[in-house]
Design an enzyme around this catalytic site. Structure first.
Site, short mmCIF file in Angstrom:
data_model
loop_
_atom_site.label_atom_id
_atom_site.label_comp_id
_atom_site.label_asym_id
_atom_site.label_seq_id
_atom_site.Cartn_x
_atom_site.Cartn_y
_atom_site.Cartn_z
N HIS A 82 0.87 -1.02 0.01
CA HIS A 82 -0.05 0.19 0.05
C HIS A 82 0.90 1.28 -0.08
O HIS A 82 1.73 1.23 0.57
CB HIS A 82 -1.09 -0.01 1.19
CG HIS A 82 -2.10 0.80 0.80
ND1 HIS A 82 -3.14 0.47 0.38
CD2 HIS A 82 -2.30 2.22 1.22
CE1 HIS A 82 -3.93 1.27 0.35
NE2 HIS A 82 -3.48 2.61 0.87
N ASP A 161 -13.81 2.60 6.85
CA ASP A 161 -12.75 3.26 5.99
C ASP A 161 -13.10 3.66 4.72
O ASP A 161 -12.90 5.14 4.20
CB ASP A 161 -11.47 2.66 5.75
CG ASP A 161 -10.44 3.25 5.03
OD1 ASP A 161 -9.93 4.39 5.28
OD2 ASP A 161 -9.96 2.57 3.77
N ARG A 168 -12.88 12.46 3.61
CA ARG A 168 -12.03 13.14 3.85
C ARG A 168 -11.22 13.87 2.40
O ARG A 168 -10.69 14.80 2.51
CB ARG A 168 -10.82 12.20 4.21
CG ARG A 168 -11.17 11.94 5.82
CD ARG A 168 -10.44 10.67 6.39
NE ARG A 168 -8.71 10.88 6.33
CZ ARG A 168 -7.80 9.89 5.87
NH1 ARG A 168 -8.17 8.74 5.38
NH2 ARG A 168 -6.49 10.63 5.52
N SER A 183 -6.67 4.49 8.14
CA SER A 183 -7.05 4.13 6.90
C SER A 183 -6.28 2.88 6.14
O SER A 183 -7.04 2.13 5.80
CB SER A 183 -7.24 5.54 6.13
OG SER A 183 -7.44 5.00 4.82
N LYS A 187 -7.66 -1.34 6.29
CA LYS A 187 -8.12 -1.93 5.16
C LYS A 187 -7.12 -3.26 4.79
O LYS A 187 -7.46 -4.38 4.40
CB LYS A 187 -8.39 -1.47 3.93
CG LYS A 187 -7.35 -0.21 3.53
CD LYS A 187 -8.05 0.52 2.59
CE LYS A 187 -7.09 1.53 2.33
NZ LYS A 187 -7.73 3.05 2.01
N1 URA Z 1 -4.15 6.08 1.70
C1 URA Z 1 -4.97 5.51 2.12
O1 URA Z 1 -5.63 4.32 1.98
N2 URA Z 1 -5.71 6.33 3.11
C2 URA Z 1 -5.31 7.57 3.38
O2 URA Z 1 -5.84 8.09 4.28
C3 URA Z 1 -4.12 8.06 2.57
C4 URA Z 1 -3.63 7.34 1.70
#
Ligand code: URA
Length: 431
Positions: A82, A161, A168, A183, A187
């Site tokens: 990620h 999320d 957001r 966040s 996930k």
């Molecule tokens: N990537 C994400 O999944 N969440 C965030 O808040 C910022 C970047």
């Protein structure tokens, strides 16, 4: 307990306990706490922060706000990656096929654009027919059959999320260490990842502007990963200038395809090889990082990574003829090359301004309900440290609207700075 009292507590800098965080998040997911309360909560967290304990509670509550995916019947070891978000960051589109071609199955749920930073789903949707809404059954079946999945976050997975992320994006509440950490990690945990490579971006075009902030975010996510029993590695990568050359949805997919075919920009290819090396090592397919990097480079050279990407696109309903012939991607009405106004060394290309210019062109969203224009964006032709002559091509804008083109041109021109003396190229990673 009332949602408003929890917002007031956070506004007044009072630490929240686990019950309060759970109450708020459950209420948000069920609809009892409407979007405006969640937005106020997010702003209070952004302004006043959270302790590591509060952030861990928020992460685990969000992870458990929906289904928890168990991939133990599908793969030996579920790996995931990620990025914390950047400009020109098409890494997943190249890295997943490379590691899958090296024999490491990888399934990932990606997100949409967030503020000035692009999102993998928006990019992939520029391939006609490509589905980003696979069911859990489809996800597992495809992962077992072809060893690669790149889809959207299922609505039933960490729904807290999913809802908060979209809010957001349009309420100025993205750049908060606790909100980003919770966040990302919620996930990854809900998606069943046992080993996670986090690409934490730092610099002008990242949500974390300084190395100290990026390190704090990285360490917090590593701690949360440990607590949840997931092996987590965090890389700190430069995001002062765009990654690669292309910024914009289909432009980035084309650049990722060129990279999978063995070409592509040098910095993007190197970045991908490093992320692949970590994934292959964590996934126990490589003895060490050197071995991982060599395997990844081989998969690019022998065409197996490109073939994996084709298989992925086909499996998810996409038109693979676009992968074979990238000239099929729709071209914006106006494609304008902009020349360098001066001679010298490029000393800065403010990635955030380039990302914002792409959003203005229509490549990102200003409101939750906005559709993105897949064809628009910017291709920067130079990198920091390059020598340039007045009149040389500096960047190209792909636009569908004349006024937006003019605005983006000024922004990207202003994003470039020059020095008469040698300017040091930027590193790809930091320690
Ligand atoms: N990537 C994400 O999944 N969440 C965030 O808040 C910022 C970047």
């Amino acid at each position: 307990m009332r949602a408003v009292d929890i917002i007031i507590k956070k506004r007044d800098k009072i630490e929240l306990n686990r019950e309060e965080i759970e109450f708020f998040i459950k209420g948000f997911v069920s609809g009892d706490a409407p979007d405006y309360q969640a937005s106020a909560f997010a702003m209070a967290v952004l302004l006043n922060g959270m302790t590591a304990r509060e952030t861990t509670d928020l992460t685990l509550t969000m992870a458990h706000s929906g289904d928890m995916l168990d991939l133990s019947d599908t793969v030996d070891l579920a790996v995931d990656k990620h990025s914390s978000g950047g400009v020109g960051d098409k890494t997943s589109i190249a890295v997943l096929p490379i590691v899958a071609a090296c024999g490491l199955p990888v399934g990932k749920m990606s997100g949409r654009g967030l503020g000035f930073s692009g999102g993998t789903l928006d990019k992939l949707e520029s391939i006609p027919g490509y589905r980003v809404d696979l069911t859990t059954e489809e996800f597992k079946k495809q992962l077992k059959e072809i060893g690669i999945v790149l889809t959207g976050q299922s609505l039933t997975l960490a729904p807290a999320d999913g809802k908060l992320y979209a809010l957001r994006d349009v309420t100025g509440t993205v750049p908060s260490i606790p909100l980003i950490a919770s966040s990302i990690m919620s996930k990854k945990i809900a998606a069943g990842a046992q080993a996670i490579v986090l690409d934490v971006k730092v610099g002008l075009g990242a949500f974390m502007q300084t190395l100290d902030e990026a390190r704090a975010l990285a360490n917090l996510m590593i701690d949360i990963g440990k607590l949840a029993g997931r092996e987590t590695v965090a890389l700190l990568s430069d995001m002062n200038q765009p990654l690669g050359h292309a910024v914009g949805n289909s432009l980035e997919v084309v650049e990722a395809i060129e990279t999978l075919q063995g070409g592509g920009p040098h910095d993007f290819r190197e970045h991908c090889l490093h992320v692949c090396a970590h994934l292959l090592r964590l996934g126990k397919r490589a003895k060490n990082l050197e071995d991982g990097r060599a395997q990844a480079a081989k998969a690019l050279a022998d065409g197996s990574a490109f073939e994996k990407f084709r298989a992925l696109v086909k499996a998810q309903g996409g038109d693979a003829s676009y992968v074979d012939d990238v000239s099929k991607f729709p071209r914006a009405k106006r494609v304008e090359a902009v020349e360098s106004p001066t001679s010298g060394y490029i000393s800065q290309i403010d990635a955030r301004s380039v990302g914002e210019a792409s959003v203005i062109l229509g490549g990102g969203r200003a409101k939750k309900s906005d559709a993105v224009d897949h064809a628009v964006g910017i291709v920067v032709h130079r990198k920091v440290g390059d020598r340039i002559q007045k009149g040389d091509p500096l960047f190209t804008i792909h636009a569908n609207d004349e006024a937006k083109l003019a605005e983006a041109r000024e922004m990207v021109l202003a994003a470039h700075q020059y020095s008469a003396n040698f300017a040091q190229p930027l590193p790809l990673f930091y320690n």
